[in-house]
Design a protein around this motif. Structure first.
Motif, PDB file in Angstrom:
ATOM      1  N   GLN A  47      -3.158   6.112  -1.196  1.00 44.45           N
ATOM      2  CA  GLN A  47      -4.438   5.679  -1.731  1.00 44.45           C
ATOM      3  C   GLN A  47      -4.294   4.620  -2.821  1.00 44.45           C
ATOM      4  OE1 GLN A  47      -7.403   6.753  -0.392  1.00 44.45           O
ATOM      5  NE2 GLN A  47      -6.028   7.699   1.101  1.00 44.45           N
ATOM      6  N   THR A  48      -3.065   4.285  -3.166  1.00 46.15           N
ATOM      7  CA  THR A  48      -2.837   3.307  -4.229  1.00 46.15           C
ATOM      8  C   THR A  48      -2.100   2.092  -3.678  1.00 46.15           C
ATOM      9  OG1 THR A  48      -0.721   4.308  -4.871  1.00 46.15           O
ATOM     10  CG2 THR A  48      -2.718   5.158  -5.940  1.00 46.15           C
ATOM     11  N   SER A  49      -1.961   1.103  -4.502  1.00 45.09           N
ATOM     12  CA  SER A  49      -1.228  -0.109  -4.120  1.00 45.09           C
ATOM     13  C   SER A  49      -0.516  -0.658  -5.347  1.00 45.09           C
ATOM     14  CB  SER A  49      -2.167  -1.162  -3.541  1.00 45.09           C
ATOM     15  OG  SER A  49      -3.113  -1.572  -4.502  1.00 45.09           O
ATOM     16  N   ARG A  55       0.839  -1.191   0.000  1.00 41.89           N
ATOM     17  CA  ARG A  55       0.000   0.000   0.000  1.00 41.89           C
ATOM     18  C   ARG A  55       0.876   1.243   0.000  1.00 41.89           C
ATOM     19  NH1 ARG A  55      -4.877  -2.051  -1.443  1.00 41.89           N
ATOM     20  NH2 ARG A  55      -5.292  -3.945  -0.244  1.00 41.89           N
TER      21      ARG A  55
END
Length: 296
Positions: A66-68, A63
């Protein structure tokens, strides 16, 4: 608890290698809108490849705000180093164990191999038992269609049809998990049978599965597991590998001979039979497997 994600596609020959190689060599391409072209498959198949890489634990999800993003896991790196094209049977047993011991992902797979106790069944019975189980535990219930697709994908992944279907040798749709001999599909009756007899399972896989259930810290000299738990406890070898008591006992005898009693042994203790395992980490069990196979 997660369901679906496979886009109705079982794992296919070459998919996992292609995905791992792309993440290893070009990790930035996973966010490319044309990543399916890099993988040589359609868009839904590309989504399926990412799904299978995650549930087989070949990749970790990292992670970042807000993204992965996906990165090759320790297990994935071990396999890339020792069996990059996934040609060894032991590799597929390890990948099967990775799926069957999941508790959050691939929920239907975990339920089937650890809790479903019917040896001969049809798809409708399997689905009804699954729905009943989810209702009993009060789990978030996905749509019935989602559950049906999961059951169908699982059966397509593992069940070898009898009699065999006529297939085009150029068509690589068959899942390599079928070669493990865990299940057959009786085409004449539409029923499926779980195969609980002796299978061609490398002895290191027993230790590998135990280490997934209780990762070793390296601080204890041995791990002791009651044989009754090895046979019937969830996420233990008997369940994960679909073995009867007799088949498990026979395979443990062979494993003790192959690995040596300092690594694995079965002894009587306190009135019950106990399996003692050296507490290697999962990747260490795989490394031992690949060293033994390469020396033969």
């Amino acid at each position: 608890m997660r369901f679906g994600g496979h886009e109705t596609f079982p794992v296919r020959e070459g998919w996992l290698y292609n995905g791992l190689a792309l993440l290893r060599d070009h990790p930035d391409r996973q966010a490319d809108p044309f990543v399916a072209d890099h993988l040589g498959v359609g868009r839904n198949m590309a989504k399926s490849i990412w799904h299978w890489l995650k549930v087989t634990r070949l990749v970790d999800v990292v992670r970042e705000g807000q993204t992965s993003r996906l990165v090759v896991s320790d297990i994935g790196r071990c396999i890339l180093k020792n069996d990059p094209y996934l040609l060894e049977t032991g590799t597929w047993w390890a990948l099967h164990a990775n799926i069957a011991t999941q508790t959050a992902h691939a929920v239907v797979w975990g339920w089937f191999f650890n809790e479903f106790a019917v040896d001969r069944f049809d798809r409708t019975l399997c689905l009804e038992q699954l729905v009943r189980k989810l209702q009993m535990v009060g789990a978030r219930m996905p749509s019935r269609n989602t559950l049906s697709r999961d059951v169908q994908c699982l059966l397509q992944s593992y069940a070898r049809p009898i009699p065999a279907e006529a297939e085009d040798p150029e068509d690589a749709n068959e899942s390599p998990f079928r070669d493990l001999g865990l299940m057959v599909h009786h085409r004449d009756t539409g029923t499926f049978s779980v195969q609980r007899g002796i299978k061609d399972i490398p002895p290191e896989i027993f230790g590998y599965i135990a280490s997934l259930a209780d990762p070793a810290t390296g601080e204890q000299a041995r791990n002791r597991i009651a044989m009754k738990d090895v046979l019937s406890a969830p996420r233990m070898p008997g369940r994960v590998l679909s073995l009867s008591g007799d088949a498990l006992a026979t395979l443990f005898q062979d494993a003790e001979t192959t690995l040596g009693s300092s690594v694995l042994t079965v002894r009587a203790m306190g009135g019950e039979r106990v399996v003692e395992l050296y507490p290697f980490r999962p990747t260490a069990w795989l490394e031992r497997l690949y060293r033994r196979v390469s020396s033969q």
